[in-house]
Design a protein around this motif. Sequence first.
Motif, PDB file in Angstrom:
ATOM      1  N   GLU A  27       0.831  -1.199   0.000  1.00 44.13           N
ATOM      2  CA  GLU A  27       0.000   0.000   0.000  1.00 44.13           C
ATOM      3  C   GLU A  27       0.870   1.254   0.000  1.00 44.13           C
ATOM      4  OE1 GLU A  27      -3.514   2.138   2.650  1.00 44.13           O
ATOM      5  OE2 GLU A  27      -2.850   0.086   3.115  1.00 44.13           O
ATOM      6  N   MET A  28       1.948   1.233   0.773  1.00 46.23           N
ATOM      7  CA  MET A  28       2.858   2.376   0.829  1.00 46.23           C
ATOM      8  C   MET A  28       3.509   2.603  -0.525  1.00 46.23           C
ATOM      9  SD  MET A  28       6.135   2.960   3.367  1.00 46.23           S
ATOM     10  CE  MET A  28       5.105   2.587   4.784  1.00 46.23           C
ATOM     11  N   SER A  29       3.912   1.508  -1.160  1.00 50.58           N
ATOM     12  CA  SER A  29       4.547   1.602  -2.468  1.00 50.58           C
ATOM     13  C   SER A  29       3.585   2.175  -3.505  1.00 50.58           C
ATOM     14  CB  SER A  29       5.025   0.219  -2.922  1.00 50.58           C
ATOM     15  OG  SER A  29       5.561   0.268  -4.218  1.00 50.58           O
ATOM     16  N   SER A  30       2.312   1.754  -3.410  1.00 48.84           N
ATOM     17  CA  SER A  30       1.302   2.256  -4.341  1.00 48.84           C
ATOM     18  C   SER A  30       1.065   3.749  -4.141  1.00 48.84           C
ATOM     19  CB  SER A  30      -0.008   1.495  -4.128  1.00 48.84           C
ATOM     20  OG  SER A  30      -1.029   2.015  -4.934  1.00 48.84           O
ATOM     21  N   THR A  31       1.043   4.179  -2.880  1.00 49.99           N
ATOM     22  CA  THR A  31       0.844   5.596  -2.572  1.00 49.99           C
ATOM     23  C   THR A  31       1.990   6.439  -3.101  1.00 49.99           C
ATOM     24  OG1 THR A  31      -0.385   5.033  -0.556  1.00 49.99           O
ATOM     25  CG2 THR A  31       0.513   7.264  -0.718  1.00 49.99           C
ATOM     26  N   VAL A  32       3.223   5.952  -2.901  1.00 50.40           N
ATOM     27  CA  VAL A  32       4.409   6.654  -3.380  1.00 50.40           C
ATOM     28  C   VAL A  32       4.398   6.732  -4.901  1.00 50.40           C
ATOM     29  CG1 VAL A  32       6.930   6.564  -3.574  1.00 50.40           C
ATOM     30  CG2 VAL A  32       5.824   6.081  -1.384  1.00 50.40           C
ATOM     31  N   SER A  33       3.981   5.622  -5.539  1.00 51.00           N
ATOM     32  CA  SER A  33       3.934   5.573  -7.001  1.00 51.00           C
ATOM     33  C   SER A  33       2.927   6.581  -7.551  1.00 51.00           C
ATOM     34  CB  SER A  33       3.561   4.164  -7.454  1.00 51.00           C
ATOM     35  OG  SER A  33       3.451   4.102  -8.857  1.00 51.00           O
ATOM     36  N   LYS A  34       1.751   6.674  -6.895  1.00 52.58           N
ATOM     37  CA  LYS A  34       0.738   7.633  -7.346  1.00 52.58           C
ATOM     38  C   LYS A  34       1.218   9.066  -7.163  1.00 52.58           C
ATOM     39  CE  LYS A  34      -3.272   4.675  -6.423  1.00 52.58           C
ATOM     40  NZ  LYS A  34      -4.479   4.481  -5.567  1.00 52.58           N
ATOM     41  N   ALA A  35       1.876   9.312  -6.037  1.00 49.14           N
ATOM     42  CA  ALA A  35       2.381  10.658  -5.778  1.00 49.14           C
ATOM     43  C   ALA A  35       3.443  11.043  -6.795  1.00 49.14           C
ATOM     44  CB  ALA A  35       2.958  10.735  -4.366  1.00 49.14           C
TER      45      ALA A  35
END
Length: 289
Positions: free
Chosen positions: A9-17
Amino acid sequence: MSKADDLAEMSSTVSKARKLEIEHNKLRKKLRRLVGRAIADYQMIGQGDRVMVCLSGGKDSYTMLEVLQSLQRNAPIEFSIFAVNVDQKQPGFPPDVLPEYAASQSVEFHAIEEDTYSIVMEKTPEGKTYCPICSRLRRGILYSAAKRFGATKIALGHHLDDVVETLFLNMFHGGRMKAMPPRLRSDDGLHHVIRPLFYVREKDIERYSKAEAHPIIPCDLCGSQSNLQRQVIKSMLREWESVQPGRVENIARAIRTVVPTHLADTELFDFSALEESVDLDPIRQLLIS
């Protein structure tokens, strides 16, 4: 939720940002390119100019100021920028927002307090729009401010959509093919008005301003009226654009590509001169014989 799920989930958030940041940088470069092109095409800013940016608190003026500041840092010429706002004493206008924003941008800022609100409310006939009187008063105030603060150019935040809307407003309600010029000299010849956002679409400004979280100050004077013809034109163009994307850009391109011989303005083209080089056709010869 497991540790692996947390990491995913953290990786996905960073990727979206990261994706949003990349898209915003692309948009910023696009705005710089379009504003830079307009400035070059119409010689809006020259060496040593002192540019007065009219900061209203809307998305357009915020965007214009920031793009001009960005261009200023890398321009091959030297010019200065300062911002002014006309506090028209509209009820509820927040006096601290723009000074604080200007300080965050490290830009010289002047607030001009003029109670045009009372004049507009008093002088506008019932059922009529406030814009004509309001814009004339504001223009006079800005011209006076430009003289007082030593501005050589006055930058307004009108964009491509404003230009096209104005064309249709003048055609439908004034019987004239007239829009907003990218650069204008005042009637007395003392002031030069420029529109650096001349090539920029409103939708791109909206995206940029939203991403930058600009402190928007709505114009309750205009926004309070439901009979604005500009809103009717805006809706019409929005519908056209949904049917045929790119139509507004084509109209804007037409404003820059005028063919006087295929219109009917005798001030733009001398139709009588055609008689010297074109023989009368047989039908016309018959009619005048």
